[in-house]
Design a protein around this motif. Sequence first.
Motif, PDB file in Angstrom:
ATOM      1  N   ILE A 208       0.815  -1.225   0.000  1.00 38.51           N
ATOM      2  CA  ILE A 208       0.000   0.000   0.000  1.00 38.51           C
ATOM      3  C   ILE A 208       0.840   1.263   0.000  1.00 38.51           C
ATOM      4  O   ILE A 208       0.327   2.341  -0.281  1.00 38.51           O
ATOM      5  CB  ILE A 208      -1.005   0.050   1.188  1.00 38.51           C
ATOM      6  CG1 ILE A 208      -0.283   0.049   2.533  1.00 38.51           C
ATOM      7  CG2 ILE A 208      -2.005  -1.088   1.101  1.00 38.51           C
ATOM      8  CD1 ILE A 208      -1.225   0.305   3.703  1.00 38.51           C
ATOM      9  N   LEU A 209       2.139   1.141   0.291  1.00 38.60           N
ATOM     10  CA  LEU A 209       2.987   2.330   0.270  1.00 38.60           C
ATOM     11  C   LEU A 209       3.590   2.604  -1.102  1.00 38.60           C
ATOM     12  O   LEU A 209       4.267   3.602  -1.301  1.00 38.60           O
ATOM     13  CB  LEU A 209       4.088   2.222   1.328  1.00 38.60           C
ATOM     14  CG  LEU A 209       3.580   2.237   2.774  1.00 38.60           C
ATOM     15  CD1 LEU A 209       4.742   2.199   3.747  1.00 38.60           C
ATOM     16  CD2 LEU A 209       2.711   3.465   3.036  1.00 38.60           C
ATOM     17  N   ARG A 210       3.335   1.703  -2.047  1.00 38.89           N
ATOM     18  CA  ARG A 210       3.796   1.990  -3.408  1.00 38.89           C
ATOM     19  C   ARG A 210       3.070   3.191  -3.967  1.00 38.89           C
ATOM     20  O   ARG A 210       1.991   3.536  -3.514  1.00 38.89           O
ATOM     21  CB  ARG A 210       3.490   0.798  -4.327  1.00 38.89           C
ATOM     22  CG  ARG A 210       4.396  -0.370  -4.106  1.00 38.89           C
ATOM     23  CD  ARG A 210       4.172  -1.362  -5.258  1.00 38.89           C
ATOM     24  NE  ARG A 210       4.258  -2.735  -4.771  1.00 38.89           N
ATOM     25  CZ  ARG A 210       3.643  -3.768  -5.321  1.00 38.89           C
ATOM     26  NH1 ARG A 210       2.862  -3.585  -6.380  1.00 38.89           N
ATOM     27  NH2 ARG A 210       3.781  -4.979  -4.837  1.00 38.89           N
ATOM     28  N   ARG A 211       3.658   3.772  -5.009  1.00 44.28           N
ATOM     29  CA  ARG A 211       2.989   4.909  -5.627  1.00 44.28           C
ATOM     30  C   ARG A 211       1.661   4.448  -6.245  1.00 44.28           C
ATOM     31  O   ARG A 211       0.647   5.146  -6.193  1.00 44.28           O
ATOM     32  CB  ARG A 211       3.890   5.528  -6.708  1.00 44.28           C
ATOM     33  CG  ARG A 211       3.516   6.968  -7.094  1.00 44.28           C
ATOM     34  CD  ARG A 211       4.521   7.558  -8.069  1.00 44.28           C
ATOM     35  NE  ARG A 211       4.513   6.834  -9.342  1.00 44.28           N
ATOM     36  CZ  ARG A 211       3.599   7.027 -10.306  1.00 44.28           C
ATOM     37  NH1 ARG A 211       2.632   7.896 -10.130  1.00 44.28           N
ATOM     38  NH2 ARG A 211       3.650   6.330 -11.418  1.00 44.28           N
ATOM     39  N   ARG A 212       1.683   3.276  -6.847  1.00 42.70           N
ATOM     40  CA  ARG A 212       0.461   2.686  -7.409  1.00 42.70           C
ATOM     41  C   ARG A 212       0.208   1.338  -6.731  1.00 42.70           C
ATOM     42  O   ARG A 212       0.616   0.302  -7.240  1.00 42.70           O
ATOM     43  CB  ARG A 212       0.598   2.485  -8.926  1.00 42.70           C
ATOM     44  CG  ARG A 212       0.477   3.757  -9.740  1.00 42.70           C
ATOM     45  CD  ARG A 212      -0.973   4.116  -9.966  1.00 42.70           C
ATOM     46  NE  ARG A 212      -1.151   5.534 -10.307  1.00 42.70           N
ATOM     47  CZ  ARG A 212      -2.226   6.233  -9.943  1.00 42.70           C
ATOM     48  NH1 ARG A 212      -3.200   5.691  -9.247  1.00 42.70           N
ATOM     49  NH2 ARG A 212      -2.332   7.504 -10.280  1.00 42.70           N
ATOM     50  N   PRO A 213      -0.456   1.342  -5.599  1.00 44.79           N
ATOM     51  CA  PRO A 213      -0.700   0.062  -4.911  1.00 44.79           C
ATOM     52  C   PRO A 213      -1.580  -0.856  -5.754  1.00 44.79           C
ATOM     53  O   PRO A 213      -2.410  -0.378  -6.535  1.00 44.79           O
ATOM     54  CB  PRO A 213      -1.444   0.487  -3.636  1.00 44.79           C
ATOM     55  CG  PRO A 213      -1.161   1.932  -3.467  1.00 44.79           C
ATOM     56  CD  PRO A 213      -1.022   2.477  -4.850  1.00 44.79           C
ATOM     57  N   PRO A 214      -1.389  -2.168  -5.610  1.00 46.25           N
ATOM     58  CA  PRO A 214      -2.260  -3.104  -6.336  1.00 46.25           C
ATOM     59  C   PRO A 214      -3.666  -3.080  -5.746  1.00 46.25           C
ATOM     60  O   PRO A 214      -3.837  -2.791  -4.571  1.00 46.25           O
ATOM     61  CB  PRO A 214      -1.601  -4.459  -6.072  1.00 46.25           C
ATOM     62  CG  PRO A 214      -0.903  -4.288  -4.758  1.00 46.25           C
ATOM     63  CD  PRO A 214      -0.444  -2.851  -4.728  1.00 46.25           C
ATOM     64  N   VAL A 215      -4.671  -3.358  -6.581  1.00 42.95           N
ATOM     65  CA  VAL A 215      -6.048  -3.426  -6.075  1.00 42.95           C
ATOM     66  C   VAL A 215      -6.222  -4.679  -5.213  1.00 42.95           C
ATOM     67  O   VAL A 215      -6.946  -4.677  -4.230  1.00 42.95           O
ATOM     68  CB  VAL A 215      -7.063  -3.424  -7.240  1.00 42.95           C
ATOM     69  CG1 VAL A 215      -8.483  -3.637  -6.722  1.00 42.95           C
ATOM     70  CG2 VAL A 215      -6.969  -2.120  -8.013  1.00 42.95           C
TER      71      VAL A 215
END
Lengths: 293, 293
Positions: A208-215
């Motif tokens: 969730i801390l990625r720039r584009r978190p996975p759904v």
Amino acid sequence: MSTTGGAGSTALVTGASYGIGADIARALAARGHDLVLVARSAGPLGRLAAALETEYGITARPLTADLSTEAGLEAAAGAGLGLSFERTAWEEERRMLALNVVAPSRLVHAALPGMLGRGRGRILNVSSVAATAPVWLGTSYGASKAYALALTESLARTRRVRRSPVALTALVLGHTVSEFHERAGIPPSPPSLTLGSPYVAERAVRAILRRRPPVVCVPSVRYRVLAGLLGHLPHRIAALPPLADDFTVTSYGAPQPSYGTGEPPAGGPESAGGDGQDGVLPAEAHGQRERQP
Amino acid sequence: MSTTGGAGSTALVTGASYGIGADIARALAARGHDLVLVARSAGPLGRLAAALETEYGITARPLTADLSTEAGLEAAAGAGLGLSFERTAWEEERRMLALNVVAPSRLVHAALPGMLGRGRGRILNVSSVAATAPVWLGTSYGASKAYALALTESLARTRRVRRSPVALTALVLGHTVSEFHERAGIPPSPPSLTLGSPYVAERAVRAILRRRPPVVCVPSVRYRVLAGLLGHLPHRIAALPPLADDFTVTSYGAPQPSYGTGEPPAGGPESAGGDGQDGVLPAEAHGQRERQP
């Protein structure tokens, strides 16, 4: 939590006193996030908050609430029922639906508009491999996790959310620890399918801390393969005894329902410290379930 | 209703005053089943009961109940919210979850043990194509229908149920009629995907009266193909505007939420007379939603 995962922002973690909830709180604290920790019981929650403040120099505020009641619906924990629908009391089912369906919905409903307005925020809803196929037969548990998965997908894939820096992620859990199974008299989960709670928490927080978190976040390759298989296997095969728990016919000593006596039966395929979670972290990041007062 | 669909037994049909609920009641009456008809409003319900008694010589007892309240939870109707999660009031969401998730669970929980004990009975839960993929983006509606589908599968595929003459079926509905869309200002559904409510009711009743009813009933070949496609298409494609309703960005005149004022907004892809249903027929057969008092 800032959009890109920088430290200094605040994360609300539900069900934070034990198991995955506590591990997710720890993983966020280690990254410098302040915390609001929610669970039913003041004791373990206060001790965890104090420990994380000392260890990581962040601010952690404990908040006690029972999310199965209207009054407690300011945050969400989760519950699992490892018992057949035929053996449960309606009050236990009602409580599970309140924790796994209504409470997360309430939290997301409260948090999402503000996040979109501010242009930052993360929400993590806790689902389960039980949502991906009828592997948790005879109970309403898998269905409640299918709801969590579908709600997350429905919201995360809207244009408004996709075009904003806000993100929603469904954490699809497998067996996480096995203490629950032993206590309840359920055969332990296969070691090859049991994941450590700190490992799962770390993977979820990283996602969730990625720039584009996975759904959808399925920690560990084994479970990604399993979830994929279960979703595509013909139901006849997926429902075979070695693949499916069928709670209407198993011969283990059935755990006594203990909801309503202040002690949740817990359960769900993730078991002790990780079972039945349904965490939502509106404040801006997120966490998890409540195990025991 | 006897196990093999013979006449003379009693079916409880929820949401029976309008649309698919009423059509299912009619299809059952035509086969000689006595009825208990449930909805919120006494007027239309009483008229339908009287008409069916006269026409088919059966006994039809009207029963008014609001299933979104604890007190009314003796039967189930359903609701749909065609509004983005961001535009709804929590009370509307809470009411939808009470009708689409909690009420059907309560009814199945109450009815199933008795059916298994007697060795006869049918339960029909109303799901939707919205449950099979994120085609109803930005709302909690599809998630509530994913719950109905998953609960039905979880229970129907247990050994105990499979080996008994009792059966549970999930009715996966598509656009059924379009009056709702017009009233709400939503563009009408494509005619090629709009099914007549009597047709759908007839298919559903025929399915549950078989000796071995299907676990999932998708009326019409078009929707069987669509449901199959939606379940297997990559989400990126399924979420494309022509395939997905995205309620966070559509520019139609948003319907005013009217829950709580005594008039449900209805909605859900099945729309007027068929939208948002979640019928469960514990007594032994089944029916549907409530449209308007």
